[in-house]
Write an enzyme that holds these catalytic residues in place. Structure first.
Site, short mmCIF file in Angstrom:
data_model
loop_
_atom_site.label_atom_id
_atom_site.label_comp_id
_atom_site.label_asym_id
_atom_site.label_seq_id
_atom_site.Cartn_x
_atom_site.Cartn_y
_atom_site.Cartn_z
N CYS A 59 0.80 -1.23 0.00
CA CYS A 59 0.00 0.00 0.00
C CYS A 59 0.83 1.28 0.00
CB CYS A 59 -0.94 0.01 1.21
SG CYS A 59 -2.29 -1.17 1.10
N ILE A 60 1.57 1.53 1.08
CA ILE A 60 2.18 2.84 1.28
C ILE A 60 3.17 3.22 0.18
CG2 ILE A 60 3.46 4.30 2.90
CD1 ILE A 60 0.63 3.50 3.76
#
Length: 418
Positions: free
Chosen positions: A259-260
């Site tokens: 994600c990040i």
């Protein structure tokens, strides 16, 4: 007829199928990977959050995995949970999403609900998935229902999972939103309705962009606080006592996972492509976070220099090479660029990780040590990259000749902290 077919049986699709089964829904899982399908049908899990016992429970409740596309047409609802990695131009690679949409289109029936959960840029559901589905001859919002619902899986989180994490849904029409909300309410505690698909798509990107930017903030603060002789970890602890207006974020050796390091780039790429200007916060955060492994390597070199040792030829042991504590997932782990940089400086790199049996960097297998305390005691420098629960960091710091803690979990004077 079954209630649900899940397309993509990874870290998103499998927990979704599990919760639906527990609520009494009938579920079929579809995946193009023959080995994954065979293993699941044999009762073997390949994701961190589900054990073999969990898969066995799912099978007892009627779950089965298949590579047969015709099975998709037997479901009332199809949920697409396939990966969307970064493409070469920095946007999401939608090949898997398009392939899944084509698979659904071949079996699409009137009244069916189709939901995309794969993280992507705003407009994907309406501009990419919808036209593919409508090649079936059916019209979205009229003959079938189409929605987007972002996955919010946090691997290894012991408190929040699929069942109790609020589910955002946005349809291409209000009726589609309602159908999606009704579906998810059958097995998820709280459903939040967005105005439409684009709002739901952007909500996921905002969540992760918020984290990305705040992590970059404390990572940059870690650099100048070190130079100024300020204990940033104490600063964060002090600031965290404010009961409003502050949320603690912590520095580290870089960001990793699914994600990040990836999702904010979808938004940045979309802004550049459609509006012609940069999303400066995201691009600056990406620059800061991407350079953290090199910064950690530089700090490690300075620690050795202070002891009269050169990095070239020094033995450096990395503890924890996954992207997050207490899981086995190595996707985008900062340990990889860190090891690459240390090796380029001439270090003899080894690693220990209770969840990773073999680890390769740039095509070369990094030697694994099994005697943890012996390896810690003999290494010229030990770097705690990921603090798995098996590590007693303070004890290891006492045993080590030099210990560099990138997670701020040690308290002894022998440890160097990021």
């Amino acid at each position: 007829m079954v209630d649900l077919v899940v397309l993509g049986l990874g870290y998103v699709g499998l927990p979704l199928a599990q919760q639906a089964l527990r609520a009494g829904l009938s579920v079929v899982g579809y995946d193009v990977n023959v080995d994954v399908v065979r293993a699941l049908n044999d009762g073997s899990s390949h994701v961190d959050d589900l054990s073999d016992a969990d898969i066995a429970e799912m099978l007892r409740h009627g779950f089965r995995a298949t590579t047969d596309q015709s099975e998709i047409g037997t479901a009332e609802t199809a949920v697409i949970c396939v990966p969307t990695p970064l493409s070469e131009d920095g946007g999401p690679d939608l090949k898997a999403v398009k392939a899944a949409a084509h698979s659904v289109a071949r079996s699409l029936r009137a009244g069916m609900l189709v939901v995309l959960e794969s993280t992507t840029y705003p407009g994907t559901t309406d501009d990419v998935v919808r036209p593919i589905l409508e090649k079936s001859g059916l019209t979205a919002g009229v003959d079938f229902f189409l929605a987007f619902s972002p996955e919010r899986i946090d691997p290894g989180n012991e408190h929040y999972g699929t069942h109790n994490t609020p589910k955002v849904v946005g349809g291409d029409t209000p009726e589609s939103t309602g159908r999606a909300a009704t579906f998810y309410s059958r097995f998820i505690e709280k459903v939040v309705r967005a105005n439409g698909t684009r709002e739901a798509e952007t909500a996921k990107l905002l969540e992760n962009t918020y984290r990305h930017i705040n992590i970059a903030l404390v990572n940059e603060m870690a650099r100048f606080c070190h130079e100024l002789g300020i204990d940033l970890w104490d600063v964060i602890n002090a600031a965290s006592t404010k009961p409003f207006g502050f949320q603690a974020f912590y520095p580290g050796p870089g960001v990793g996972g699914h994600c990040i390091p990836i999702d904010p780039n979808y938004l940045s790429h979309n802004v550049r492509a459609k509006l012609g200007y940069p999303f400066r916060f995201v691009e600056l955060a990406q620059e800061i976070n991407a350079t953290m492994p090199s910064y950690v390597a530089s700090r490690a070199q300075n620690i050795l220099n202070d002891a009269g040792l050169a990095m070239n030829g020094a033995s450096v042991l990395l503890l924890g090479v996954t992207y997050k504590a207490n899981i086995a997932d190595q996707r985008e782990s900062p340990a990889t660029p860190l090891a690459r940089r240390l090796a380029a400086l001439g270090a003899k790199v080894t690693y220990h990780d209770p969840r990773v049996e073999r680890w390769s960097v740039s095509g070369f297998e990094v030697p694994k040590v099994n005697d943890l305390e012996g390896a810690v005691a003999s290494a010229d420098l030990v770097i705690l990259v990921q603090n798995h629960r098996e590590y007693e960091a303070n004890r290891l710091a006492e045993v080590a000749k030099r210990f560099f803690d990138t997670r701020g979990v040690t308290s002894g004077e022998k440890s160097h902290r990021l």
